[in-house]
Design an enzyme around this catalytic site. Structure first.
Site, mmCIF file in Angstrom:
data_model
loop_
_atom_site.group_PDB
_atom_site.id
_atom_site.type_symbol
_atom_site.label_atom_id
_atom_site.label_comp_id
_atom_site.label_asym_id
_atom_site.label_seq_id
_atom_site.Cartn_x
_atom_site.Cartn_y
_atom_site.Cartn_z
ATOM 1 N N ASP A 74 0.860 -1.186 0.000
ATOM 2 C CA ASP A 74 0.000 0.000 0.000
ATOM 3 C C ASP A 74 0.893 1.232 0.000
ATOM 4 O O ASP A 74 2.111 1.127 0.135
ATOM 5 C CB ASP A 74 -0.935 0.002 1.216
ATOM 6 C CG ASP A 74 -0.210 -0.384 2.480
ATOM 7 O OD1 ASP A 74 0.952 0.028 2.651
ATOM 8 O OD2 ASP A 74 -0.794 -1.105 3.298
ATOM 9 N N ASP A 76 1.693 5.226 1.319
ATOM 10 C CA ASP A 76 1.489 6.329 2.255
ATOM 11 C C ASP A 76 2.098 7.574 1.625
ATOM 12 O O ASP A 76 3.164 7.509 1.011
ATOM 13 C CB ASP A 76 2.204 6.049 3.581
ATOM 14 C CG ASP A 76 1.625 4.831 4.286
ATOM 15 O OD1 ASP A 76 0.383 4.760 4.400
ATOM 16 O OD2 ASP A 76 2.399 3.952 4.694
ATOM 17 N N ASP A 156 10.361 4.829 12.458
ATOM 18 C CA ASP A 156 11.085 3.834 13.246
ATOM 19 C C ASP A 156 12.485 3.526 12.707
ATOM 20 O O ASP A 156 13.487 3.795 13.352
ATOM 21 C CB ASP A 156 10.250 2.558 13.434
ATOM 22 C CG ASP A 156 9.596 2.046 12.161
ATOM 23 O OD1 ASP A 156 9.887 2.572 11.064
ATOM 24 O OD2 ASP A 156 8.791 1.089 12.247
HETATM 25 P P1 ATP Z 1 4.562 -2.886 5.506
HETATM 26 O O1 ATP Z 1 5.313 -3.288 4.304
HETATM 27 O O2 ATP Z 1 4.285 -4.012 6.400
HETATM 28 O O3 ATP Z 1 3.362 -2.035 5.232
HETATM 29 P P2 ATP Z 1 5.555 -0.431 6.559
HETATM 30 O O4 ATP Z 1 6.922 -0.005 6.990
HETATM 31 O O5 ATP Z 1 4.952 0.281 5.412
HETATM 32 O O6 ATP Z 1 5.604 -1.984 6.324
HETATM 33 P P3 ATP Z 1 3.282 0.526 8.022
HETATM 34 O O7 ATP Z 1 2.672 -0.011 9.262
HETATM 35 O O8 ATP Z 1 2.502 0.560 6.769
HETATM 36 O O9 ATP Z 1 4.612 -0.320 7.812
HETATM 37 O O10 ATP Z 1 3.808 1.974 8.387
HETATM 38 C C1 ATP Z 1 4.116 2.962 7.427
HETATM 39 C C2 ATP Z 1 5.283 3.815 7.905
HETATM 40 O O11 ATP Z 1 4.964 4.479 9.129
HETATM 41 C C3 ATP Z 1 6.542 3.027 8.209
HETATM 42 O O12 ATP Z 1 7.315 2.784 7.068
HETATM 43 C C4 ATP Z 1 7.249 3.945 9.200
HETATM 44 O O13 ATP Z 1 7.892 4.996 8.528
HETATM 45 C C5 ATP Z 1 6.099 4.531 9.984
HETATM 46 N N1 ATP Z 1 5.791 3.770 11.205
HETATM 47 C C6 ATP Z 1 4.927 2.726 11.323
HETATM 48 N N2 ATP Z 1 4.879 2.267 12.578
HETATM 49 C C7 ATP Z 1 5.733 3.027 13.294
HETATM 50 C C8 ATP Z 1 6.118 3.059 14.674
HETATM 51 N N3 ATP Z 1 5.617 2.184 15.548
HETATM 52 N N4 ATP Z 1 7.012 3.987 15.038
HETATM 53 C C9 ATP Z 1 7.518 4.886 14.161
HETATM 54 N N5 ATP Z 1 7.201 4.899 12.872
HETATM 55 C C10 ATP Z 1 6.310 3.990 12.421
HETATM 56 MG MG MG Z 2 2.908 0.063 4.660
#
Ligand code: ATP
Ligand code: MG
Length: 465
Positions: A74, A76, A156
């Site tokens: 997805d 963001d 993170d």
């Molecule tokens: P995935 O591929 O599983 O979606 P993702 O890194 O995109 O991994 P998401 O949960 O979609 O994970 O989160 C989007 C973004 O938000 C992350 O890439 C990170 O930059 C930020 N983020 C998510 N969770 C946290 C957290 N607990 N603390 C700090 N930043 C976070």
């Molecule tokens: Mg994501």
């Protein structure tokens, strides 16, 4: 005294914030992401915001995945526009979230999540951790919008803090994330201990993302986890469940579970894993269930949470069931008690929603029925609405030597056979006609009765508790 006064006026001493270095900007030729690889919706959102005079970047996991040549799950988008401003730019957009407002912008069947640049604020994260959305949290929320650099360092891991601008086709990097992705490293932004304390779920994210991407966790990022793992006890179980679902259905469940165990993170979430992995037979079954889940995701086939939870909790359920039977509880009643007990025990650590209980139980309850292959029983089993899932579960058990392979093969043939062949395959009626005979048979079955499984298919009784 003075310290207290200062705290009252200015709030508690803030954790040391990581500071962003000056950004590095990578041109298309350096990073190699092609615009066409992005979803149209993500590009349209950025374009719409640009036209309205705002900054807008694809950010986070999507940029990371694109740099790795993976297809993002997805998208963001991060922007300097406020949620209200974002909403006014798009026709189909709605503001969501209580603690932090986000905007969901819809394009056809795709939703892009748009967030306003934000700064890290430990006090707000603490609120989030407690699951409290009170005045306090909301008031603070208005103060936490930040600039792009601050938005980078509140994320993170360095690999998750890159910004991609579809218009200039540049990647902006404030935290050395580009190099860490090339080195295949999960590196925490700022001081790892402080960042885990702010939000312990980041420990699970480190494990999950390392497993998913095949990355190594940087030693300094990994080191504090062993000691801080118990902090997960303070995280609302619903959030742990969401994170575990992501891990189990990431397509890398087996790696993920192994990573969790090696980091000691499973203790407060899925403690049952220890017992399962210490018993070779139980382990074989669970590993197979996790592998199948990963394979199905790789093949874009549907996966079902109740099925995987039924597999994870099958052994403890059977053990308890057997133990109750040994105490003289009738088999069916023992099975029902055991199912309830096991699901309740697991719920204390991993908040599997109650609405899944009936689906999990249905799979379990169907298992003993596969042993019965008479005219009456075989068709009743076959025409059950959940036959396919129950049969898959039985076949999985058979593959792990936990159920009769011959019976599994029989059902594989039977379900696809023409009526004539089916008729010829049926076994004599094994269900006693009269109550008296049924009672006699139950005794002979050593507490078997309707739900009896022959001992060859019952799993062992050691290990999984
Ligand atoms: P995935 O591929 O599983 O979606 P993702 O890194 O995109 O991994 P998401 O949960 O979609 O994970 O989160 C989007 C973004 O938000 C992350 O890439 C990170 O930059 C930020 N983020 C998510 N969770 C946290 C957290 N607990 N603390 C700090 N930043 C976070
Ligand atoms: Mg994501």
């Amino acid at each position: 005294m003075i310290k207290k006064f200062i705290e009252r006026v200015f709030g508690p001493k803030k954790a040391r914030k990581p500071t962003a270095a000056k950004e590095r900007i990578f041109a298309q030729a350096e990073h190699g992401i092609r615009r066409e690889e992005l979803s149209n919706a993500a590009i349209s959102v950025c374009e719409g915001l640009h036209r309205a005079g705002y900054k807008a970047f694809v950010v986070g996991g999507a940029v990371r995945d694109l740099l790795l040549g993976r297809h993002p799950k997805d998208y963001d988008v991060a922007t300097d526009a406020t949620p209200e401003q974002v909403r006014s730019v798009f026709r189909r957009a709605r503001i969501i979230g209580r603690r932090f407002k986000l905007v969901h912008v819809m394009f056809r069947d795709e939703t892009v999540e748009v967030s306003t640049f934000r700064a890290n604020h430990p006090a707000v994260d603490a609120d989030e951790k407690d699951g409290r959305a009170d005045e306090h949290g909301r008031l603070l929320r208005d103060n936490v919008y930040g600039n792009q650099a601050e938005d980078a360092i509140r994320r993170d891991f360095t690999m998750n803090a890159l910004f991609y601008d579809p218009e200039s086709e540049e990647v902006w990097d404030y935290v050395n994330g580009f190099a860490d992705i090339k080195k295949q490293r999960v590196v925490m932004i700022g001081d790892p201990t402080a960042r885990y304390r702010e939000d312990p779920v980041r420990m699970l994210r480190a494990a999950r993302l390392a497993a998913k991407l095949g990355f190594m966790i940087d030693p300094a990022t990994e080191a504090p986890i062993v000691e801080l793992a118990p902090l997960l006890d303070n995280v609302p179980t619903a959030r742990l469940f969401d994170e575990m679902l992501k891990l189990l259905f990431s397509g890398h469940a087996l790696n993920g579970i192994e990573k969790l165990r090696s980091l000691g993170l499973h203790a407060g979430i899925l403690p049952v894993l220890d017992a399962l992995f210490n018993d070779p037979a139980a382990k074989a079954f669970v590993v197979l269930a996790l592998q199948r889940t990963d394979e199905r995701i790789a093949q874009d086939k549907g996966v079902s949470p109740p099925f995987l939870f039924a597999a994870l909790f099958w052994w403890p359920m059977v053990q308890r069931w057997r133990a109750l039977e040994a105490k003289g509880v009738r088999s069916l009643q023992a099975m029902h008690e055991s199912m309830d007990d096991v699901l309740d025990i697991q719920r204390k650590t991993l908040a599997v929603p109650r609405r899944l209980d009936p689906l999990i139980k249905e799979l379990w309850l169907a298992q003993p029925r596969f042993a019965h292959r008479s005219q009456k029983q075989a068709f009743r089993t076959l025409t059950h609405p959940r036959f396919r899932a129950s049969y898959d579960f039985y076949a999985l058990r058979a593959e792990a030597d936990d159920a009769d392979k011959e019976i599994a093969a029989w059902w594989e043939r039977f379900q696809f056979a023409d009526p004539q062949t089916q008729e010829s395959m049926l076994l004599p009626d094994d269900e006693p006609k009269t109550k008296k005979r049924r009672r006699r048979k139950r005794k002979a079955d050593e507490g078997g009765g309707e739900v009896a499984m022959n001992s060859a298919e019952a799993p062992g009784t050691e290990g999984a508790s």
